[in-house]
Write a protein that holds these residues in place. Sequence first.
Motif, PDB file in Angstrom:
ATOM      1  N   HIS A 121       0.866  -1.185   0.000  1.00 50.99           N
ATOM      2  CA  HIS A 121       0.000   0.000   0.000  1.00 50.99           C
ATOM      3  C   HIS A 121       0.903   1.235   0.000  1.00 50.99           C
ATOM      4  O   HIS A 121       1.101   1.881   1.038  1.00 50.99           O
ATOM      5  CB  HIS A 121      -0.910   0.001   1.231  1.00 50.99           C
ATOM      6  CG  HIS A 121      -2.036   0.989   1.147  1.00 50.99           C
ATOM      7  ND1 HIS A 121      -3.315   0.638   0.808  1.00 50.99           N
ATOM      8  CD2 HIS A 121      -2.068   2.337   1.335  1.00 50.99           C
ATOM      9  CE1 HIS A 121      -4.094   1.716   0.818  1.00 50.99           C
ATOM     10  NE2 HIS A 121      -3.341   2.759   1.140  1.00 50.99           N
ATOM     11  N   PRO A 122       1.469   1.581  -1.146  1.00 51.88           N
ATOM     12  CA  PRO A 122       2.385   2.735  -1.204  1.00 51.88           C
ATOM     13  C   PRO A 122       1.712   4.000  -0.670  1.00 51.88           C
ATOM     14  O   PRO A 122       0.539   4.263  -0.918  1.00 51.88           O
ATOM     15  CB  PRO A 122       2.686   2.852  -2.709  1.00 51.88           C
ATOM     16  CG  PRO A 122       2.480   1.467  -3.237  1.00 51.88           C
ATOM     17  CD  PRO A 122       1.337   0.902  -2.444  1.00 51.88           C
ATOM     18  N   GLY A 123       2.481   4.738   0.091  1.00 56.29           N
ATOM     19  CA  GLY A 123       1.964   5.966   0.676  1.00 56.29           C
ATOM     20  C   GLY A 123       1.452   5.811   2.089  1.00 56.29           C
ATOM     21  O   GLY A 123       1.137   6.811   2.742  1.00 56.29           O
ATOM     22  N   VAL A 124       1.347   4.566   2.596  1.00 52.55           N
ATOM     23  CA  VAL A 124       0.910   4.380   3.961  1.00 52.55           C
ATOM     24  C   VAL A 124       1.905   5.031   4.920  1.00 52.55           C
ATOM     25  O   VAL A 124       3.118   5.006   4.687  1.00 52.55           O
ATOM     26  CB  VAL A 124       0.742   2.880   4.287  1.00 52.55           C
ATOM     27  CG1 VAL A 124       2.078   2.155   4.291  1.00 52.55           C
ATOM     28  CG2 VAL A 124       0.042   2.681   5.627  1.00 52.55           C
ATOM     29  N   ARG A 125       1.388   5.644   5.954  1.00 53.69           N
ATOM     30  CA  ARG A 125       2.238   6.256   6.973  1.00 53.69           C
ATOM     31  C   ARG A 125       2.230   5.366   8.207  1.00 53.69           C
ATOM     32  O   ARG A 125       1.229   4.702   8.514  1.00 53.69           O
ATOM     33  CB  ARG A 125       1.708   7.645   7.345  1.00 53.69           C
ATOM     34  CG  ARG A 125       1.549   8.586   6.173  1.00 53.69           C
ATOM     35  CD  ARG A 125       2.850   9.131   5.686  1.00 53.69           C
ATOM     36  NE  ARG A 125       3.479   9.993   6.676  1.00 53.69           N
ATOM     37  CZ  ARG A 125       4.701  10.530   6.544  1.00 53.69           C
ATOM     38  NH1 ARG A 125       5.430  10.258   5.480  1.00 53.69           N
ATOM     39  NH2 ARG A 125       5.188  11.298   7.476  1.00 53.69           N
ATOM     40  N   ILE A 126       3.349   5.352   8.933  1.00 56.55           N
ATOM     41  CA  ILE A 126       3.484   4.465  10.086  1.00 56.55           C
ATOM     42  C   ILE A 126       3.803   5.298  11.325  1.00 56.55           C
ATOM     43  O   ILE A 126       4.758   6.081  11.339  1.00 56.55           O
ATOM     44  CB  ILE A 126       4.598   3.422   9.859  1.00 56.55           C
ATOM     45  CG1 ILE A 126       4.259   2.554   8.646  1.00 56.55           C
ATOM     46  CG2 ILE A 126       4.785   2.553  11.107  1.00 56.55           C
ATOM     47  CD1 ILE A 126       5.392   1.637   8.223  1.00 56.55           C
ATOM     48  N   ALA A 127       3.004   5.106  12.361  1.00 56.08           N
ATOM     49  CA  ALA A 127       3.250   5.729  13.664  1.00 56.08           C
ATOM     50  C   ALA A 127       3.398   4.628  14.698  1.00 56.08           C
ATOM     51  O   ALA A 127       2.541   3.744  14.801  1.00 56.08           O
ATOM     52  CB  ALA A 127       2.107   6.668  14.047  1.00 56.08           C
ATOM     53  N   ASP A 203       7.389   6.623  10.617  1.00 54.75           N
ATOM     54  CA  ASP A 203       7.463   8.014  10.187  1.00 54.75           C
ATOM     55  C   ASP A 203       7.289   8.944  11.375  1.00 54.75           C
ATOM     56  O   ASP A 203       7.718  10.100  11.334  1.00 54.75           O
ATOM     57  CB  ASP A 203       6.360   8.296   9.161  1.00 54.75           C
ATOM     58  CG  ASP A 203       6.491   7.426   7.926  1.00 54.75           C
ATOM     59  OD1 ASP A 203       7.481   7.573   7.203  1.00 54.75           O
ATOM     60  OD2 ASP A 203       5.604   6.573   7.703  1.00 54.75           O
ATOM     61  N   LEU A 204       6.647   8.448  12.422  1.00 54.07           N
ATOM     62  CA  LEU A 204       6.422   9.223  13.643  1.00 54.07           C
ATOM     63  C   LEU A 204       6.447   8.266  14.823  1.00 54.07           C
ATOM     64  O   LEU A 204       5.881   7.176  14.752  1.00 54.07           O
ATOM     65  CB  LEU A 204       5.058   9.931  13.582  1.00 54.07           C
ATOM     66  CG  LEU A 204       4.621  10.692  14.841  1.00 54.07           C
ATOM     67  CD1 LEU A 204       5.473  11.942  15.019  1.00 54.07           C
ATOM     68  CD2 LEU A 204       3.146  11.065  14.769  1.00 54.07           C
ATOM     69  N   SER A 205       7.100   8.671  15.896  1.00 57.02           N
ATOM     70  CA  SER A 205       7.094   7.904  17.134  1.00 57.02           C
ATOM     71  C   SER A 205       6.375   8.713  18.210  1.00 57.02           C
ATOM     72  O   SER A 205       6.535   9.935  18.285  1.00 57.02           O
ATOM     73  CB  SER A 205       8.520   7.576  17.589  1.00 57.02           C
ATOM     74  OG  SER A 205       9.164   6.725  16.646  1.00 57.02           O
ATOM     75  N   VAL A 206       5.575   8.020  19.005  1.00 60.25           N
ATOM     76  CA  VAL A 206       4.768   8.663  20.038  1.00 60.25           C
ATOM     77  C   VAL A 206       5.006   7.935  21.348  1.00 60.25           C
ATOM     78  O   VAL A 206       4.982   6.700  21.400  1.00 60.25           O
ATOM     79  CB  VAL A 206       3.268   8.593  19.679  1.00 60.25           C
ATOM     80  CG1 VAL A 206       2.418   9.161  20.804  1.00 60.25           C
ATOM     81  CG2 VAL A 206       2.991   9.314  18.372  1.00 60.25           C
ATOM     82  N   THR A 207       5.256   8.679  22.415  1.00 59.44           N
ATOM     83  CA  THR A 207       5.331   8.051  23.733  1.00 59.44           C
ATOM     84  C   THR A 207       3.987   8.198  24.432  1.00 59.44           C
ATOM     85  O   THR A 207       3.395   9.287  24.456  1.00 59.44           O
ATOM     86  CB  THR A 207       6.426   8.674  24.620  1.00 59.44           C
ATOM     87  OG1 THR A 207       6.027   9.986  25.037  1.00 59.44           O
ATOM     88  CG2 THR A 207       7.752   8.750  23.878  1.00 59.44           C
ATOM     89  N   LEU A 208       3.497   7.105  24.974  1.00 57.39           N
ATOM     90  CA  LEU A 208       2.255   7.133  25.742  1.00 57.39           C
ATOM     91  C   LEU A 208       2.578   7.182  27.230  1.00 57.39           C
ATOM     92  O   LEU A 208       1.950   6.532  28.056  1.00 57.39           O
ATOM     93  CB  LEU A 208       1.395   5.926  25.383  1.00 57.39           C
ATOM     94  CG  LEU A 208       1.015   5.843  23.902  1.00 57.39           C
ATOM     95  CD1 LEU A 208       0.067   4.682  23.657  1.00 57.39           C
ATOM     96  CD2 LEU A 208       0.407   7.149  23.409  1.00 57.39           C
ATOM     97  N   ALA A 410      -0.973  15.182  16.503  1.00 58.43           N
ATOM     98  CA  ALA A 410       0.224  14.754  15.778  1.00 58.43           C
ATOM     99  C   ALA A 410      -0.100  13.657  14.770  1.00 58.43           C
ATOM    100  O   ALA A 410       0.425  13.664  13.651  1.00 58.43           O
ATOM    101  CB  ALA A 410       1.278  14.258  16.771  1.00 58.43           C
ATOM    102  N   LEU A 411      -0.958  12.738  15.146  1.00 54.64           N
ATOM    103  CA  LEU A 411      -1.327  11.659  14.235  1.00 54.64           C
ATOM    104  C   LEU A 411      -2.117  12.197  13.050  1.00 54.64           C
ATOM    105  O   LEU A 411      -1.938  11.734  11.915  1.00 54.64           O
ATOM    106  CB  LEU A 411      -2.155  10.607  14.968  1.00 54.64           C
ATOM    107  CG  LEU A 411      -1.399   9.798  16.025  1.00 54.64           C
ATOM    108  CD1 LEU A 411      -2.372   8.948  16.838  1.00 54.64           C
ATOM    109  CD2 LEU A 411      -0.354   8.897  15.385  1.00 54.64           C
ATOM    110  N   SER A 412      -2.967  13.184  13.278  1.00 53.99           N
ATOM    111  CA  SER A 412      -3.721  13.775  12.177  1.00 53.99           C
ATOM    112  C   SER A 412      -2.796  14.460  11.188  1.00 53.99           C
ATOM    113  O   SER A 412      -2.955  14.355   9.980  1.00 53.99           O
ATOM    114  CB  SER A 412      -4.752  14.771  12.720  1.00 53.99           C
ATOM    115  OG  SER A 412      -5.707  14.108  13.510  1.00 53.99           O
ATOM    116  N   LEU A 413      -1.793  15.141  11.712  1.00 57.00           N
ATOM    117  CA  LEU A 413      -0.832  15.797  10.830  1.00 57.00           C
ATOM    118  C   LEU A 413      -0.023  14.785  10.037  1.00 57.00           C
ATOM    119  O   LEU A 413       0.276  14.976   8.857  1.00 57.00           O
ATOM    120  CB  LEU A 413       0.103  16.699  11.643  1.00 57.00           C
ATOM    121  CG  LEU A 413      -0.537  17.966  12.210  1.00 57.00           C
ATOM    122  CD1 LEU A 413       0.429  18.667  13.160  1.00 57.00           C
ATOM    123  CD2 LEU A 413      -0.936  18.919  11.088  1.00 57.00           C
ATOM    124  N   SER A 414       0.329  13.656  10.683  1.00 54.52           N
ATOM    125  CA  SER A 414       1.125  12.644   9.988  1.00 54.52           C
ATOM    126  C   SER A 414       0.348  12.080   8.814  1.00 54.52           C
ATOM    127  O   SER A 414       0.917  11.688   7.791  1.00 54.52           O
ATOM    128  CB  SER A 414       1.518  11.516  10.946  1.00 54.52           C
ATOM    129  OG  SER A 414       0.431  10.658  11.224  1.00 54.52           O
TER     130      SER A 414
END
Length: 417
Positions: A121-127, A203-208, A410-414
Amino acid sequence: MEPQHYVVVTIGSAGDLFPFLALALALRARGHRVSFLAPEQHGPWVRPTGLPFTGLPADEAVLRDPDLWHPTRGFGVVWRATRPAMARIVPFVAALPQDESCVLLVHPLALPEADLCRVVHPGVRIAAAYLAPANLMTVHDPLLVGPWRVPAWVPLSARRAFWRWVGRRFIDPVALADVNAARTPHGLAPVPSLMDWIASVPDLSVTLFPAWFAPTQPDWPQPLVRGDFPLFDPHGDASLAPGLTAFLQAGAPPLVFTHGTGNTQAAAYFRDAAAAATRLGRRAIFLTPHREQVPADLPPSMLWQDYVPLRALLPQAAALVHHGGIGTTAEALRAGTPQLVVPLAHDQFDNGARVTALGVGASLPAGRLNERRLVRALDGLLAAPGLAARTRAVAARFPPGGGIDKVCDALSLSGQE
């Protein structure tokens, strides 16, 4: 912003599930399409929310594997148990409309398969959403590998060499062959070392978890968004059962003992807990869905419960004694409840060290646990000067709503990039 399709993927116990479920519900509330993939046994938690749920296979026999809670062999048990579930991610994403904007929000153990989704799925973003500080490798303090702390005087160059050795000795022999075998059919180059590569996938890392619990380290992946504890319980506002309420009202605040909902090997722990509570003259509540682990002949001063919302129980407890799972740790911090962490494996040692550093608890590794040590640790914890003031100060740091909005922003922006 344009609505996105978020594919949320998690594994593990309820402690792994609930933070991802909180994020999924918040994203849906913003108008996004959300699909939720998690172990099938979590269906009763997820389906009532109305989220589209795909149950992933889970071998519950793994809960009886004695190595599951081993400080060094536990990773191998978890890795092997989760591969059949993670293999379902790629065909799920491949079946999505190719022109659909898609963001994968995944548990770190799903990152190898998430990377394969870029091919189908080219273009998929990963967080990647990291539940606990120990899930992010660093050479900076506090540096623990299982129960073993690397001294502060050890230079960074030696720490980097040490992590490379850990990867070669404990991680790559377990995981690397599986990762590369899955990459070959997609025409992807083999990965030389899992620990060096996996943090580069998102593409983005998030700490919970918040910065006051674990400050950002210079070698953590970037871009990185710092969240807070997204504490969630589908029955968090439920009232306590009448029998439990009567017990709480019948005497002094009790000690609460648990060793995790997924731990089926805690009989010795609960025996020591009952004996220690007796010696201390304390009332006690034992939390586990596995009644056979708790002594059968409990006196009136002790009570077994299969499940109780910690949000409702902990403010009425003298202290919480637990395994150090990040969700349980955070609930105690929010409630202002002193805690004794009895870690077994995985991130639990690091979580215990951070609770101790905050001055709101102590840590006693499960491998050293016995009745005498448990009595001594609890005596010392409950008599610690200034404990109540410190627990209140930490509880005051929790923002309304669990800080989820910042992560969702942040996820919406990604998804728009």
